[in-house]
Scaffold this motif. Structure first.
Motif, PDB file in Angstrom:
ATOM      1  N   VAL A   1       0.831  -1.200   0.000  1.00 30.64           N
ATOM      2  CA  VAL A   1       0.000   0.000   0.000  1.00 30.64           C
ATOM      3  C   VAL A   1       0.868   1.253   0.000  1.00 30.64           C
ATOM      4  O   VAL A   1       0.653   2.190  -0.778  1.00 30.64           O
ATOM      5  CB  VAL A   1      -0.951   0.010   1.208  1.00 30.64           C
ATOM      6  CG1 VAL A   1      -1.661   1.356   1.329  1.00 30.64           C
ATOM      7  CG2 VAL A   1      -1.968  -1.117   1.097  1.00 30.64           C
ATOM      8  N   ALA A   2       1.863   1.278   0.885  1.00 29.03           N
ATOM      9  CA  ALA A   2       2.742   2.451   0.978  1.00 29.03           C
ATOM     10  C   ALA A   2       3.459   2.697  -0.345  1.00 29.03           C
ATOM     11  O   ALA A   2       3.560   3.844  -0.810  1.00 29.03           O
ATOM     12  CB  ALA A   2       3.756   2.258   2.102  1.00 29.03           C
ATOM     13  N   GLU A   3       3.942   1.633  -0.966  1.00 26.50           N
ATOM     14  CA  GLU A   3       4.664   1.789  -2.237  1.00 26.50           C
ATOM     15  C   GLU A   3       3.720   2.250  -3.346  1.00 26.50           C
ATOM     16  O   GLU A   3       4.068   3.125  -4.145  1.00 26.50           O
ATOM     17  CB  GLU A   3       5.343   0.485  -2.628  1.00 26.50           C
ATOM     18  CG  GLU A   3       6.164   0.602  -3.898  1.00 26.50           C
ATOM     19  CD  GLU A   3       6.969  -0.640  -4.221  1.00 26.50           C
ATOM     20  OE1 GLU A   3       7.777  -0.585  -5.154  1.00 26.50           O
ATOM     21  OE2 GLU A   3       6.791  -1.663  -3.526  1.00 26.50           O
ATOM     22  N   SER A   4       2.535   1.661  -3.413  1.00 24.14           N
ATOM     23  CA  SER A   4       1.587   2.054  -4.456  1.00 24.14           C
ATOM     24  C   SER A   4       1.184   3.521  -4.309  1.00 24.14           C
ATOM     25  O   SER A   4       1.118   4.252  -5.307  1.00 24.14           O
ATOM     26  CB  SER A   4       0.334   1.170  -4.390  1.00 24.14           C
ATOM     27  OG  SER A   4       0.623  -0.161  -4.767  1.00 24.14           O
ATOM     28  N   LEU A   5       0.920   3.966  -3.097  1.00 22.59           N
ATOM     29  CA  LEU A   5       0.561   5.365  -2.878  1.00 22.59           C
ATOM     30  C   LEU A   5       1.673   6.296  -3.350  1.00 22.59           C
ATOM     31  O   LEU A   5       1.418   7.319  -4.004  1.00 22.59           O
ATOM     32  CB  LEU A   5       0.255   5.614  -1.401  1.00 22.59           C
ATOM     33  CG  LEU A   5      -1.060   5.038  -0.881  1.00 22.59           C
ATOM     34  CD1 LEU A   5      -1.092   5.072   0.653  1.00 22.59           C
ATOM     35  CD2 LEU A   5      -2.256   5.812  -1.446  1.00 22.59           C
TER      36      LEU A   5
ATOM     37  N   ASP B   1       4.069   5.574  -5.575  1.00 18.74           N
ATOM     38  CA  ASP B   1       4.162   5.449  -7.031  1.00 18.74           C
ATOM     39  C   ASP B   1       3.134   6.338  -7.723  1.00 18.74           C
ATOM     40  O   ASP B   1       3.462   7.094  -8.642  1.00 18.74           O
ATOM     41  CB  ASP B   1       3.924   4.003  -7.463  1.00 18.74           C
ATOM     42  CG  ASP B   1       5.199   3.181  -7.520  1.00 18.74           C
ATOM     43  OD1 ASP B   1       6.285   3.764  -7.708  1.00 18.74           O
ATOM     44  OD2 ASP B   1       5.117   1.952  -7.372  1.00 18.74           O
ATOM     45  N   TYR B   2       1.888   6.209  -7.309  1.00 17.48           N
ATOM     46  CA  TYR B   2       0.818   6.946  -7.971  1.00 17.48           C
ATOM     47  C   TYR B   2       1.010   8.458  -7.837  1.00 17.48           C
ATOM     48  O   TYR B   2       0.741   9.213  -8.774  1.00 17.48           O
ATOM     49  CB  TYR B   2      -0.540   6.529  -7.408  1.00 17.48           C
ATOM     50  CG  TYR B   2      -0.996   5.162  -7.840  1.00 17.48           C
ATOM     51  CD1 TYR B   2      -0.981   4.801  -9.189  1.00 17.48           C
ATOM     52  CD2 TYR B   2      -1.451   4.226  -6.908  1.00 17.48           C
ATOM     53  CE1 TYR B   2      -1.403   3.545  -9.596  1.00 17.48           C
ATOM     54  CE2 TYR B   2      -1.875   2.967  -7.312  1.00 17.48           C
ATOM     55  CZ  TYR B   2      -1.851   2.632  -8.657  1.00 17.48           C
ATOM     56  OH  TYR B   2      -2.258   1.389  -9.057  1.00 17.48           O
ATOM     57  N   HIS B   3       1.463   8.890  -6.678  1.00 17.99           N
ATOM     58  CA  HIS B   3       1.716  10.327  -6.541  1.00 17.99           C
ATOM     59  C   HIS B   3       2.905  10.767  -7.385  1.00 17.99           C
ATOM     60  O   HIS B   3       2.840  11.782  -8.083  1.00 17.99           O
ATOM     61  CB  HIS B   3       1.973  10.707  -5.076  1.00 17.99           C
ATOM     62  CG  HIS B   3       2.428  12.132  -4.953  1.00 17.99           C
ATOM     63  ND1 HIS B   3       1.564  13.199  -5.026  1.00 17.99           N
ATOM     64  CD2 HIS B   3       3.674  12.665  -4.818  1.00 17.99           C
ATOM     65  CE1 HIS B   3       2.257  14.325  -4.940  1.00 17.99           C
ATOM     66  NE2 HIS B   3       3.527  14.036  -4.805  1.00 17.99           N
ATOM     67  N   MET B   4       3.990  10.012  -7.326  1.00 20.59           N
ATOM     68  CA  MET B   4       5.216  10.433  -8.004  1.00 20.59           C
ATOM     69  C   MET B   4       5.048  10.468  -9.514  1.00 20.59           C
ATOM     70  O   MET B   4       5.486  11.399 -10.182  1.00 20.59           O
ATOM     71  CB  MET B   4       6.377   9.515  -7.625  1.00 20.59           C
ATOM     72  CG  MET B   4       7.703   9.902  -8.260  1.00 20.59           C
ATOM     73  SD  MET B   4       9.113   9.078  -7.492  1.00 20.59           S
ATOM     74  CE  MET B   4       9.187   9.946  -5.921  1.00 20.59           C
ATOM     75  N   TYR B   5       4.414   9.449 -10.065  1.00 21.46           N
ATOM     76  CA  TYR B   5       4.316   9.363 -11.514  1.00 21.46           C
ATOM     77  C   TYR B   5       3.128  10.125 -12.097  1.00 21.46           C
ATOM     78  O   TYR B   5       3.207  10.637 -13.210  1.00 21.46           O
ATOM     79  CB  TYR B   5       4.218   7.897 -11.950  1.00 21.46           C
ATOM     80  CG  TYR B   5       5.472   7.101 -11.688  1.00 21.46           C
ATOM     81  CD1 TYR B   5       6.724   7.619 -11.994  1.00 21.46           C
ATOM     82  CD2 TYR B   5       5.415   5.825 -11.135  1.00 21.46           C
ATOM     83  CE1 TYR B   5       7.878   6.894 -11.764  1.00 21.46           C
ATOM     84  CE2 TYR B   5       6.566   5.087 -10.909  1.00 21.46           C
ATOM     85  CZ  TYR B   5       7.794   5.623 -11.218  1.00 21.46           C
ATOM     86  OH  TYR B   5       8.952   4.912 -10.989  1.00 21.46           O
ATOM     87  N   PHE B   6       2.025  10.184 -11.354  1.00 16.37           N
ATOM     88  CA  PHE B   6       0.798  10.748 -11.915  1.00 16.37           C
ATOM     89  C   PHE B   6       0.219  11.920 -11.128  1.00 16.37           C
ATOM     90  O   PHE B   6      -0.752  12.523 -11.571  1.00 16.37           O
ATOM     91  CB  PHE B   6      -0.267   9.652 -12.030  1.00 16.37           C
ATOM     92  CG  PHE B   6       0.219   8.408 -12.709  1.00 16.37           C
ATOM     93  CD1 PHE B   6       0.576   8.420 -14.050  1.00 16.37           C
ATOM     94  CD2 PHE B   6       0.357   7.215 -12.013  1.00 16.37           C
ATOM     95  CE1 PHE B   6       1.044   7.275 -14.674  1.00 16.37           C
ATOM     96  CE2 PHE B   6       0.818   6.065 -12.634  1.00 16.37           C
ATOM     97  CZ  PHE B   6       1.167   6.100 -13.965  1.00 16.37           C
ATOM     98  N   GLY B   7       0.796  12.196  -9.953  1.00 19.97           N
ATOM     99  CA  GLY B   7       0.256  13.278  -9.134  1.00 19.97           C
ATOM    100  C   GLY B   7      -1.118  12.962  -8.572  1.00 19.97           C
ATOM    101  O   GLY B   7      -1.878  13.870  -8.221  1.00 19.97           O
ATOM    102  N   ASP B   8      -1.450  11.679  -8.457  1.00 19.78           N
ATOM    103  CA  ASP B   8      -2.786  11.287  -8.007  1.00 19.78           C
ATOM    104  C   ASP B   8      -2.696   9.988  -7.211  1.00 19.78           C
ATOM    105  O   ASP B   8      -2.828   8.890  -7.757  1.00 19.78           O
ATOM    106  CB  ASP B   8      -3.712  11.111  -9.200  1.00 19.78           C
ATOM    107  CG  ASP B   8      -5.140  10.744  -8.809  1.00 19.78           C
ATOM    108  OD1 ASP B   8      -5.461  10.783  -7.597  1.00 19.78           O
ATOM    109  OD2 ASP B   8      -5.934  10.411  -9.716  1.00 19.78           O
ATOM    110  N   ALA B   9      -2.480  10.103  -5.905  1.00 18.59           N
ATOM    111  CA  ALA B   9      -2.359   8.918  -5.070  1.00 18.59           C
ATOM    112  C   ALA B   9      -3.663   8.111  -5.027  1.00 18.59           C
ATOM    113  O   ALA B   9      -3.639   6.901  -4.764  1.00 18.59           O
ATOM    114  CB  ALA B   9      -1.937   9.312  -3.651  1.00 18.59           C
TER     115      ALA B   9
END
Length: 446
Positions: free
Chosen positions: A384-388, A390-398
């Motif tokens: 969960v921590a990694e996915s959150l 990832d989504y913020h870093m790459y897409f700006g949308d956790a």
């Protein structure tokens, strides 16, 4: 066998239905004044917590004359800090009953500790030390140079077929920095100076280039206070952070080559250029992977391994990246089968998804598999921590952690056929044959 297949199908449908009932993953996110992005997810079901730090730096951010820096720092930043003795970092985590690790890709570097929840503060302290007081000196640099060289020997040079990524990427990319892989060049690392290492650290290991993502048995308010305590006074980075904007030219014709390796059975590798992760066609190609290689009953395995017995193993997978990546297939020939025969069989399976829509039954099966995989990747707090992050870093949308599945579900059978025809073409691919070294010796002697 038909009855078993039916039972598996029913099981997948049941699991997928349960997946749809999963609660959304709640989280809180905010920025500190120094630019550090913080994401907190509270899950008190088990007494553990994952403390993770993701830095937006990978091999694509490196100087072409100093490749391997991002991966090298993954190792170097376990050396210790101003307040942690050399070699003690891992021991501290293990004595606390925790686990730790890190990894580096072309696009980012990721560190984590999974700890008993009563040791949350320890994890925050360790990550703040890595960010503020990392020990970068000649002793650590020389030690880790040897560690990285040994890793390259053990994981790549001395493992059958495992140089494939290096060999593929340097042929698939001519302009983009994806042309080298994270392991980089040992010659570049040997030539680097302490000044260059310090410059890399000061440029990329700054709070405004990082995401601190914490998930598990925590209290949101208490954790915010701890984050403020350990990270708020770390100064914001002042150097410009390079973001490559190189667009790789479209490949105009097939690239073919032969690699002679210390192997017994030949292998065939295909690498097709594909769009960046997060694009509509990326989701379609990811689902097409399930059709071709999503388990024992998928087409490549069923046809080439089970029925035709031309391959000992065969796989397809999207090597998805922040910028356009590669769709890779690999097959190891069965005894007595030539690479040409195996390649022809693989091509035939690709042609089948280019020429005809997959069946409704097959389509529903892969949709179920995607849903199960989506839930499974977030079944642990570390995931969960990694996915959150990832989504913020790459897409700006956790919040894609909750909604990305919708992008997969929007893919149609027609989309699968369309992307197969658009991307899985001969002029868009690199083909490598891996052959035993003995064959090269025979060729030279002749």
């Amino acid at each position: 066998m038909k009855k078993l297949g039916y039972l598996v199908m029913c099981l997948l449908v049941t699991i997928a239905a349960q997946a749809q009932d999963q609660k959304e993953i709640d989280f809180v996110e905010y920025d500190l004044d120094n630019g550090l992005h913080v994401i907190l997810h509270q899950d008190n079901s088990t007494p553990i917590v994952a403390v993770t730090m993701m830095y937006h730096v990978g091999s694509k951010n490196e100087d072409p004359q100093r490749t391997g820096f991002a991966h090298f720092f993954e190792h170097l930043l376990f050396e210790g800090s101003k307040n942690i003795d050399r070699g003690e970092y891992a021991k501290i985590v293990e004595r606390a009953g925790g686990q730790w690790n890190a990894n580096t890709s072309q696009d980012r570097t990721f560190y984590y500790e999974v700890l008993p929840s009563n040791r949350l503060e320890l994890g925050l302290y360790l990550e703040s030390e890595r960010l503020l007081h990392a020990k970068i000196d000649s002793t650590g640099v020389e030690t880790q140079r040897e560690v990285v060289k040994e890793e390259k020997r053990q994981r790549y040079d001395n493992q059958p077929y495992m140089t494939f990524a290096q060999e593929i990427f340097k042929r698939a990319y001519t302009e983009h920095p994806y042309r080298w892989t994270p392991i980089g060049s040992m010659e570049d690392l040997d030539a680097a100076t302490m000044e260059e290492f310090m410059d890399f650290y000061k440029k990329f290991y700054v709070p405004n280039n990082a995401v601190l993502s914490i998930a598990g048995d925590l209290d949101i308010d208490d954790t915010r206070e701890l984050v403020e305590k350990y990270f708020s006074e770390i100064p914001r980075g002042t150097m410009e952070i390079p973001r490559p904007d190189v667009v790789e030219p479209a490949q105009a014709e097939e690239i073919r080559d032969v690699i002679y390796d210390d192997i017994q059975l030949p292998a065939v590798f295909h690498a097709y250029h594909m769009p960046a992760q997060g694009t509509d066609d990326y989701y379609a190609l990811s689902m097409l992977t399930q059709v071709l290689s999503g388990g024992p009953s998928a087409r490549l395995n069923k046809q080439l391994v089970d029925k035709q017995q031309k391959a000992l193993q065969v796989f397809a997978f999207p090597y998805a990246l922040e910028n356009p990546g590669l769709f890779i297939t690999l097959g190891i020939t069965n005894i007595g089968i030539t690479p040409e025969e195996l390649e022809s069989a693989i091509d035939a399976e690709f042609e089948s998804v280019q020429e005809e829509l997959i069946t409704e039954r097959e389509f529903q099966k892969i949709r179920n598999q995607i849903e199960v995989d989506f839930v499974s990747q977030n079944s642990r707090v570390a995931g969960v921590a990694e996915s959150l992050a990832d989504y913020h870093m790459y897409f700006g949308d956790a919040n894609l952690i909750n909604t990305e599945i919708e992008k997969f579900m929007d893919v149609t059978r027609e989309d699968l056929k369309r992307v197969a025809n658009k991307y899985l073409t001969k002029e868009n691919r690199v083909v490598l044959y891996y052959l035993p070294k003995s064959e090269n010796n025979q060729t030279q002697s002749n």
